[in-house]
Design a protein around this motif. Structure first.
Motif, mmCIF file in Angstrom:
data_model
loop_
_atom_site.group_PDB
_atom_site.id
_atom_site.type_symbol
_atom_site.label_atom_id
_atom_site.label_comp_id
_atom_site.label_asym_id
_atom_site.label_seq_id
_atom_site.Cartn_x
_atom_site.Cartn_y
_atom_site.Cartn_z
ATOM 1 N N ILE B 215 0.822 -1.214 0.000
ATOM 2 C CA ILE B 215 0.000 0.000 0.000
ATOM 3 C C ILE B 215 0.855 1.262 0.000
ATOM 4 O O ILE B 215 0.666 2.132 -0.846
ATOM 5 N N PRO B 216 1.821 1.384 0.942
ATOM 6 C CA PRO B 216 2.681 2.565 0.837
ATOM 7 C C PRO B 216 3.415 2.651 -0.504
ATOM 8 O O PRO B 216 3.573 3.743 -1.056
ATOM 9 N N MET B 217 3.810 1.506 -1.027
ATOM 10 C CA MET B 217 4.515 1.527 -2.311
ATOM 11 C C MET B 217 3.632 2.103 -3.403
ATOM 12 O O MET B 217 4.071 2.917 -4.221
ATOM 13 N N LEU B 218 2.374 1.684 -3.398
ATOM 14 C CA LEU B 218 1.456 2.155 -4.437
ATOM 15 C C LEU B 218 1.197 3.645 -4.265
ATOM 16 O O LEU B 218 1.122 4.392 -5.237
ATOM 17 N N LEU B 219 1.094 4.091 -2.980
ATOM 18 C CA LEU B 219 0.876 5.512 -2.732
ATOM 19 C C LEU B 219 2.061 6.331 -3.231
ATOM 20 O O LEU B 219 1.891 7.417 -3.794
ATOM 21 N N LEU B 220 3.270 5.785 -3.014
ATOM 22 C CA LEU B 220 4.460 6.504 -3.457
ATOM 23 C C LEU B 220 4.508 6.568 -4.975
ATOM 24 O O LEU B 220 4.905 7.583 -5.556
ATOM 25 N N MET B 221 4.071 5.469 -5.603
ATOM 26 C CA MET B 221 4.044 5.460 -7.053
ATOM 27 C C MET B 221 3.036 6.482 -7.556
ATOM 28 O O MET B 221 3.261 7.155 -8.567
ATOM 29 N N THR B 222 1.919 6.605 -6.819
ATOM 30 C CA THR B 222 0.913 7.595 -7.188
ATOM 31 C C THR B 222 1.517 8.987 -7.210
ATOM 32 O O THR B 222 1.223 9.795 -8.106
ATOM 33 N N ALA B 223 2.366 9.274 -6.207
ATOM 34 C CA ALA B 223 2.985 10.601 -6.159
ATOM 35 C C ALA B 223 3.824 10.843 -7.409
ATOM 36 O O ALA B 223 3.765 11.915 -8.022
#
Lengths: 374, 386
Positions: B215-223
């Protein structure tokens, strides 16, 4: 245990058998744990896989022949075990050790303690998943094994103490080598401490798990660094001194916390104290004339009676009980192994911990199956 | 035309001239595949034509459609082979750096010990293929194939440059990540199917760990995607031609790095194969070559993680100030090896983290950090700073 009482739903508990061939059990023994998910509810050690009738075998040997057998009790603390056997025999014979032999035994014991603790720290490293700690510790340990070679010709099974002294005087270069190794080690240990104590992960893995109270320690008979990490200020070297320990000045590290980290800290500090002891013993040896005896001639037969001796093994309170019938071999030789007693505390130590803590917690009693199963 | 000489059969055309050329831009692996087929197929066609002059098979073998079809197959093989060699190099790099850090030799076979991994691979290949009696055979085999397969597939989809890719499509980064994030389900299945308590506990750990770090990885990718405005890997890399994203998103870079180490199940986060308490984790009952392939798959996952870090934060195959170089693939690989070096340093220095600590860190530290990073990017974007 409040964390464990999950009232909302029932989870299946299961018994997991770890060992006798399992990476965490350093040696052949089994730990059966009852787990609720990752939590441990119960633990039960099973030892005895390595039982080889050591005590019975001693009854058929002459007193001198038991010394190399005592070496084999523990692969990494052979010096203290043969020292202990010689001590009980000397007490039975009522002989006073020559001073030179006393200091040589102290030096040999402390070398043994340092290398045993290094072996423990190395094993702790692999238990926590850091191979670097393992290899760095074994590298340092090798220097102390080399000292063993210089002193008595063997790395592990030293066969050095004799009843009434030691087998040989130290070679002329031994003090120089020993001082070099000790000076180097005091620096190198700080390197290793930088790898362990400075690492938050390492400290967090050990802090706050497996608390033992002083009462539990007393009831379970835990001795050695595991006991001193729980605030019990007791060390046979200081409180019931043998060899030359009463003439040397050293501190017994005691920590009150009682968790796995305290046990770890106690062992680390003990290594520094051992370095100090070696240094002091050499200083004292210089005042003793070089030609003074290092070994007494003693009788082959031990007079009838029962005798007990104990010694501070790297793992705890090692004890031997000798019943002699006046002949050339013992009637009975009983060994009290510190690890055998300490491992019985595994339930108290493991309750409430997680499965991942098992290697770290059990490393703190520094398993050595040779002496446990005898 | 007259097919009288071998040179008429073996012609190294520019593959872009092929009527069936599937890409919009020049693709090196396809080129290699096409030329390889033109060599092999051309020689075959010439030989057949020598035996049976004027047949249709020979001309069919060098026709555009056949060349294209076989070029695609060969391209996939070339890309996999290169990925495999990169992986071997990463294993060799890890063993050498670990050896240096631990005061030992590391690998020894071959020049600089490079062939040790090959030898180890052969060793696992020759081991007996033991399958325990009580395993759930179907899941046992399928989960294994899928764990390795998705890992290798995702790794092959990482482009080495704008001319070395399997496919250049608009949801590239999402597809790679989706394939990458499939693993926990298969690991859970594999661990359950093995009928082994250690495997089961390790499978739960792996699932917990990977799901909470995805989840954090996906959020970071979103950024990163927010900053670029594109899901396309090429677009993300080209947006970093002036400034690597690790400068405005330094927080995100660090967080992504930690998540990536956890996602690739490498030490210090390798609690799914915590060998000191769980024997060999979820791979306990996989013996011989199966285990060897799992190890290879693990390194493929490490390669994906390094690749994602390089693509998202370190400018991919572009160098700052210079832009594209003559061999952008080497630039990309050099960056991957640098990132992997830090992975190795983490393994060298840090003991294994406990499962509750790692989940705490994931949900209570990395998750808020990734959200803060997202917020910072949104603020900078609206403020016109980036």
């Amino acid at each position: 245990m409040s964390e464990l009482s999950r009232t909302g739903y029932q989870t299946d508990k299961m018994w997991v058998t770890m060992g006798p061939q399992h990476p965490f059990s350093h040696g052949l023994w089994t730990l059966r744990v009852k787990v609720d998910g990752e939590y441990i509810l119960d633990a039960e050690p099973e030892v005895g896989y390595l039982h080889r009738g050591w005590e019975k075998e001693c009854e058929n040997r002459t007193y001198a022949k038991i010394i190399p057998m005592a070496d084999r009790l523990c692969y990494s603390a052979s010096m203290t075990w043969s020292h202990l056997y010689c001590k009980v025999a000397e007490e039975a014979l009522d002989v006073e050790l020559p001073e030179r032999a006393q200091y040589l035994r102290v030096i040999a014991d402390e070398i043994c303690r340092i290398q045993s603790h290094l072996m423990w720290l190395a094993a702790l490293g692999t238990d926590l998943g850091s191979l670097t700690i393992f290899l760095w510790c074994l590298r340092e340990r090798e220097f102390f094994l080399d000292l063993n070679v210089r002193l008595c010709g063997q790395r592990l099974t030293t066969n050095y103490p004799r009843i009434g002294g030691v087998r040989n005087d130290m070679p002329y270069y031994f003090e120089r080598d020993c001082m070099r190794v000790v000076t180097r080690f005091e620096k190198a240990l700080w390197d290793i401490i930088n790898l362990t104590d400075e690492s938050t992960v390492f400290v967090n893995r050990l802090k706050g798990i497996s608390y033992l109270t002083r009462k539990q320690v007393a009831n379970l008979g835990i001795t050695g660094p595991a006991m001193r990490g729980c605030g019990v200020d007791y060390d046979i070297r200081r409180d019931d001194p043998y060899a030359a320990y009463d003439k040397l000045d050293f501190e017994v590290p005691v920590l009150k916390e009682g968790d796995a980290y305290a046990r770890y800290m106690v062992r680390i500090e003990e290594m520094f104290q051992s370095c100090e002891l070696i240094r002091q013993a050499f200083n004292a040896l210089q005042k003793i004339p070089k030609t003074s005896p290092y070994r007494l001639k003693v009788s082959r037969n031990i007079p009838e009676g029962t005798h007990m001796a104990r010694i501070e093994d790297p793992r705890g309170d090692a004890m031997m009980y000798l019943v002699s019938d006046g002949t050339g071999s013992p009637y009975r030789l009983k060994v009290r192994s510190p690890v055998f007693v300490n491992v019985s505390a595994s339930k108290a130590m493991l309750e409430g911990c997680r499965v991942a803590d098992i290697p770290a917690v059990m490393a703190m009693i520094d398993m050595c199956l040779g002496e446990t199963d005898r | 035309m007259g097919y009288d000489s071998i040179l008429n059969w073996v012609t190294f055309d520019n593959p872009v001239n092929n009527a069936f050329y599937p890409f919009e831009v020049y693709n090196v692996p396809y080129d290699i595949g096409a030329k390889l087929w033109e060599l092999i197929g051309g020689t075959l066609a010439w030989l057949i034509n020598l035996l049976v002059p004027g047949n249709g098979v020979s001309t069919w073998l060098v026709s555009d459609a056949v060349v294209n079809a076989l070029a695609i197959i060969l391209m996939v093989i070339v890309i996999f082979a290169v990925g495999f060699i990169i992986n071997l190099t990463m294993i060799w790099q890890e063993r050498k750096v670990l050896g240096r850090g631990m005061d030992r030799r590391g690998t020894k076979i071959g020049p600089l010990g490079y062939f040790q991994c090959v030898g180890d691979g052969l060793k696992t290949f020759m081991k007996e293929n033991v399958v325990p009696k009580d395993v759930d055979k179907k899941i046992y085999w399928w989960a294994l194939a899928l764990v390795i397969g998705t890992g290798v597939l995702a790794a092959c989809m990482i482009p080495l440059s704008d001319r070395w890719f399997i496919m250049d499509f608009h949801a590239g980064i999402l597809t790679i990540y989706a394939l990458f994030a499939l693993a926990p389900f298969f690991i859970l299945g594999a661990s359950w199917a093995q009928n082994n308590k250690y495997s089961m506990m390790a499978g739960f750990r792996a699932a917990e760990l990977m799901i909470s770090y995805e989840i954090p990885m996906l959020l970071l990718m979103t950024a990163v995607i927010l900053q670029t405005g594109s899901f396309n890997i090429n677009g993300i890399v080209n947006a970093q031609s002036e400034m690597w994203f690790m400068i405005p998103q330094f927080l995100g870079f660090i967080t992504f790095f930690i998540c990536a180490v956890a996602e690739s199940e490498r030490a210090p986060f390798d609690l799914a194969e915590a060998e000191s308490e769980l024997v060999e984790g979820w791979q306990t009952e996989y013996a011989g070559m199966k285990w060897g392939l799992i190890m290879l798959g693990d390194y493929f996952r490490g390669y994906i993680c390094c690749g994602l870090i390089v693509l998202l934060y370190m400018g991919g195959w572009l160098l700052p100030g210079i832009g594209g170089t003559a061999v952008p693939e080497l630039v990309f690989l050099a960056k991957i090896f640098v990132v992997f070096f830090f992975f190795i340093l983490a393994r060298l220095a840090i003991p294994r983290v406990r499962i509750d600590q790692i989940l705490n860190a994931g949900w209570k530290v990395l998750m808020p950090l990734s959200l803060i990073n997202l917020l910072l990017v949104v603020l900078m974007q609206t403020g016109g700073l980036i």
